[in-house]
Enzyme design. Structure first.
Site, mmCIF file in Angstrom:
data_model
loop_
_atom_site.group_PDB
_atom_site.id
_atom_site.type_symbol
_atom_site.label_atom_id
_atom_site.label_comp_id
_atom_site.label_asym_id
_atom_site.label_seq_id
_atom_site.Cartn_x
_atom_site.Cartn_y
_atom_site.Cartn_z
ATOM 1 N N GLY A 1 0.748 -1.302 0.086
ATOM 2 C CA GLY A 1 -0.041 -0.066 0.165
ATOM 3 C C GLY A 1 0.761 1.359 0.071
ATOM 4 N N SER B 1 1.237 3.535 -3.245
ATOM 5 C CA SER B 1 0.558 4.515 -4.045
ATOM 6 C C SER B 1 -0.709 5.028 -3.680
ATOM 7 C CB SER B 1 0.300 3.907 -5.356
ATOM 8 O OG SER B 1 1.451 3.444 -6.098
ATOM 9 N N SER C 1 -2.321 -3.869 -5.213
ATOM 10 C CA SER C 1 -2.735 -5.055 -5.995
ATOM 11 C C SER C 1 -2.676 -6.361 -4.991
ATOM 12 C CB SER C 1 -1.219 -5.484 -7.045
ATOM 13 O OG SER C 1 -1.353 -4.427 -8.074
ATOM 14 N N GLU D 1 15.235 -4.896 -5.984
ATOM 15 C CA GLU D 1 14.619 -4.726 -7.253
ATOM 16 C C GLU D 1 15.376 -5.152 -8.513
ATOM 17 O OE1 GLU D 1 13.469 -0.563 -7.471
ATOM 18 O OE2 GLU D 1 11.779 -0.936 -6.249
#
Ligand SMILES: Cc1cc2nc3c(=O)[nH]c(=O)nc-3n(C[C@H](O)[C@H](O)[C@H](O)COP(=O)(O)OP(=O)(O)OC[C@H]3O[C@@H](n4cnc5c(N)ncnc54)[C@H](O)[C@@H]3O)c2cc1C
Lengths: 392, 371
Positions: free
Chosen positions: A127, A129, A161, A244
């Site tokens: 959570g 954005s 998502s 990432e």
């Protein structure tokens, strides 16, 4: 991906190959090749199977239940999974919040959450954005106001998502207002059944339900659910930069699967009596795609080599993310082209039937568009590279 | 050479614009598409009342005999407002196939009145866009024609009441000679129609013909030139539709660049995005120019016509998909969601690019005609 391996790594590869020789249902194939996420049930089952084998967290250190594999072993593992048409594990717990918890979490948090991620007892959503805070995440406005031993959460998250599947959310919220916008943000873990949370599905163009708005209305979570220090949540995101690199590397290795989807379709499709695969124009396009993919995989090997040496990859993680999204988009488009005009037949009506790869390839082509938007859009990646590598 | 709409065409374009805003607003789109056939039929009747369904039909066939440029003015509006009713298939392609041919009168009448939808099965899966690749066979049994074969993908066939189908009376797939056009009633196909929904809301079909009774449209055997010409005409209408959609997607994006703020400024102030918006605008201009070029070549000799139409098909396919992709990209996450119109433009552009022969087929047609 072809790797030159020593005897030890070859033995490891054989062991992994043996594992993947069973337990990968045919029904996964087309979705996996198209880069589509399997259903939560399928992914949970897959995660549990890996966990039972001790391979639930391939990128984690041994002390937290991970495999402690070397970058080469990781590469072998992902390559073998990809080769068997197995999926990429769901990353939000394993690659996003897990590493933050083992890097900055309290002992209690580590003990509680980490095994639950590996065993697929929790499904995590992210959570971060908000409607007004996308590329510019630091402008987020959700608040976490201290009230005794609780934080009271208010605000709206968006694009959360898998919030509809998740048992837990990790979120960023403002615990104070500071001069620098990046300060005063805290990272908080919350169960999804927290009273005051409400989710609303967001319908997306790929016709797959994956994302939501998350409303927080006086939702209380214990202060003990904060990870690390108050107001320093932004910094903890930095650990993600390294992760990432890992996610980008795995994505690229799994992207190799799409070549089989394209090739199968092009072999099956006959045009004027000849397989499309044998059409020189199409064959050249596919060859061009594989050239670019091989090049990108070679870039990934360099990332993995950096990891082995503990070296910084600079902006090369960004480069790989950028090129991955481009090749994923190009690959799915080529697959749709190989399927021909019938690929327009997306949803069968009145009990008609469709070959499984048709809707999967098109859905993949639609979904692929989002990969240059999320996780730092392509424009933002360009900005990062311009700034970090070129000093512009 | 005149490359602008005349006053009547401007009025037509305006009226399509008003209709599109009224009946196909972006916010109602899901509902319209979910209603599928019923909603489509009502829209179809409305379009007939406005005289649009008669426009492309020749005067000799009882239509208004509108020019290809008239159709272009109308089709642009279809694209701009993403009107998913199969206008181009029913009112451009099918009339161009059967106009002036004995046997097609009733269907043309019904199409012109907005009482029926029709679709054309003139491309087969293995033809790769080449209408000479016909494997479906036509046989005369006791004085009546029967068709046997598969039409894998009939564009807009999912809501058609009748099909115009190519079939071979002699020769082999790929031969220019020996092809006829036949009219097949939906009812005659029974469960030989499998229906599919596409991502742009259009409804397609797969036809399985097994000795299916059909009516010959003219004497079968020499239909190929007519089929090629009809496809070229329909492709031009698609090019106009694509251009309208590209311009709408670009306009929506420019508007968004002026309103969305990140990092304390309008995202339109970032030069990277300005340049992208310019590239989109250049692509729109290319599409508009080649659409005129292709449309005005429709009455030229077959070679020049085919070359111009295929050039348009390829370039508009490329630039249309590019523009719509960038429209989504520059909207960020919201560009990907159902609620905003830009994602619908992308889906339509992808489908237009695939319809009536993909880029591969049309590039090879250009190559053949250029040597
Ligand atoms: C399907 C989907 C799933 C997602 N899942 C999650 C999730 O689980 N959790 C979560 O927290 N977030 C999630 N996101 C959010 C995602 O990370 C954001 O969409 C992304 O950060 C972009 O933000 P935005 O959508 O607000 O676009 P904006 O930031 O408004 O960007 C709009 C456009 O402007 C460009 N732009 C912005 N700033 C600049 C600049 N400085 N220079 C040049 N160009 C610029 C962008 O590249 C883009 O093209 C998801 C998004 C989608 C669509």
């Amino acid at each position: 991906m072809e790797l030159s391996l020593d005897a030890k790594d070859t033995a490891f590869r054989d062991e992994v190959r043996e594992f993947f020789s069973t337990g990968v249902p045919d029904s996964w194939r087309d979705r996996v090749r198209a880069g589509l996420r399997l259903s939560p049930d399928e992914l949970t089952g897959y995660q549990q199977r890996l966990a039972a084998r001790g391979w639930g967290a391939p990128t984690w250190p041994v002390e937290y239940g991970g495999t402690g594999w070397t970058p080469t072993q990781l590469c072998v593992f992902w390559s073998e999974a990809a080769r068997a048409d197995a999926p990429h594990q769901f990353h939000q717990g394993l690659e996003l919040i897990g590493p933050i918890i083992f890097s900055y979490g309290s002992p209690e948090q580590k003990d509680y959450y980490l095994p639950r991620i590996i065993q697929a007892q929790d499904w995590w959503c992210q959570g971060y954005s908000e409607p007004g805070a996308g590329s510019d995440l630091a402008s987020l406005r959700a608040r976490a106001d201290r009230d005794g031993d609780d934080y009271v959460l208010n605000g709206q998250k968006t694009w959360t998502s898998y919030a509809h599947v998740a048992s837990q959310v990790f979120l960023l919220a403002r615990t104070s207002h500071e001069a620098r916008r990046q300060q005063g943000i805290s990272l908080i873990l919350a169960p999804m059944d927290t009273p005051g949370f409400r989710i609303n599905p967001i319908a997306t163009m790929d016709e797959k339900y994956h994302t939501n708005e998350l409303f927080m209305d006086n939702a209380r979570v214990p202060v003990a659910n904060r990870v690390g220090d108050e107001g320093r949540g932004w910094e903890y995101g930095k650990v993600l930069l390294d992760r990432e690199r890992m996610v980008a590397a795995a994505n690229v290795i799994f992207l190799g699967q799409i070549v089989r989807g394209i090739t199968d379709a092009a072999r099956r499709r006959k045009i004027r009596g000849r397989a499309l695969a044998d059409d020189p124009g199409f064959a050249a396009k596919l060859a061009q795609f594989t050239v670019e993919l091989t090049t990108l995989q070679a870039m990934v090997l360099r990332l993995l080599d950096d990891m082995t040496r503990g070296a910084d990859s600079g902006p090369r993680g960004s480069m790989v993310k950028l090129r991955w999204s481009q090749l994923y988009q190009a690959g799915t488009a080529l697959w749709v082209e190989a399927l021909g005009p019938e690929a327009a037949q997306f949803a069968a009506l009145d009990g008609a039937t469709l070959p499984a790869d048709m809707p999967a390839a098109l859905q993949g082509a639609l979904y692929a568009r989002v990969t240059s938007i999320y996780g730092g859009s392509s424009e933002i990646q360009h900005n990062i590279i311009a700034r970090r590598a070129l000093g512009l | 050479m005149e490359l602008t709409f005349n006053s009547e065409q401007i009025m037509l374009a305006d009226s399509v614009g008003r209709y599109g805003l009224d009946k196909w607003p972006a916010i109602n789109r899901h509902k319209l598409l979910a209603g599928e056939q019923d909603g489509f039929r009502e829209r179809w009747r409305e379009m007939a009342e406005l005289g649009w369904t008669l426009l492309p039909i020749a005067e000799d066939d009882g239509g208004l005999g509108g020019s290809a440029v008239d159709v272009m003015a109308l089709a642009e509006g279809l694209g701009r407002h993403l009107i998913a009713v199969p206008y181009v298939t029913s009112c451009v392609l099918v009339p161009a196939l059967i106009g002036g041919v004995p046997g097609g009168e009733d269907l043309l009448g019904a199409l012109g009145e907005g009482k029926a939808f029709a679709a054309a099965g003139v491309l087969e899966a293995e033809g790769g866009g080449d209408p000479a690749w016909v494997t479906t066979r036509a046989e005369k049994v006791g004085g009546a024609w029967q068709l046997t074969g598969i039409k894998e993908h009939v564009e807009d066939g999912g809501c058609a009441d009748a099909f115009v189908v190519s079939a071979r009376v002699e020769g082999e797939a790929g031969d220019a000679e020996g092809i006829g056009l036949f009219l097949v009633d939906r009812a005659a196909l029974g469960d030989g129609v499998a229906r599919f929904r596409a991502v742009d809301g259009h409804l397609h079909a797969r036809l399985t013909l097994q000795g299916t009774p059909a009516l010959a449209l003219g004497e079968p055997g020499q239909a190929l030139p007519r089929i090629v010409a009809a496809l070229d005409r329909a492709i031009c209408a698609h090019l106009a539709e694509a251009t309208g959609s590209m311009e709408a997607a670009t306009a929506a994006t420019v508007e968004y660049l002026k309103t969305r703020e990140q990092f304390g400024q309008r995202i339109g102030s970032f030069q990277a995005l300005q340049h992208r918006a310019v590239d989109m605008t250049v692509a729109c201009e290319e599409a508009r120019a080649i659409t005129w070029h292709a449309t005005l070549s429709l009455d030229a000799a077959p070679g020049s016509r085919q070359r111009a139409v295929s050039a348009g098909k390829v370039r508009v396919g490329q630039s249309g998909v590019y523009v719509a992709q960038q429209a989504v990209q520059l909207h960020g996450g919201v560009g990907f969601c159902e609620e905003l119109i830009v994602s619908h433009h992308l889906r339509r552009q992808m489908m237009l690019d695939m319809a009536m022969g993909g880029q591969g087929h049309h590039l090879s047609r250009v190559a053949q005609l250029s040597v």
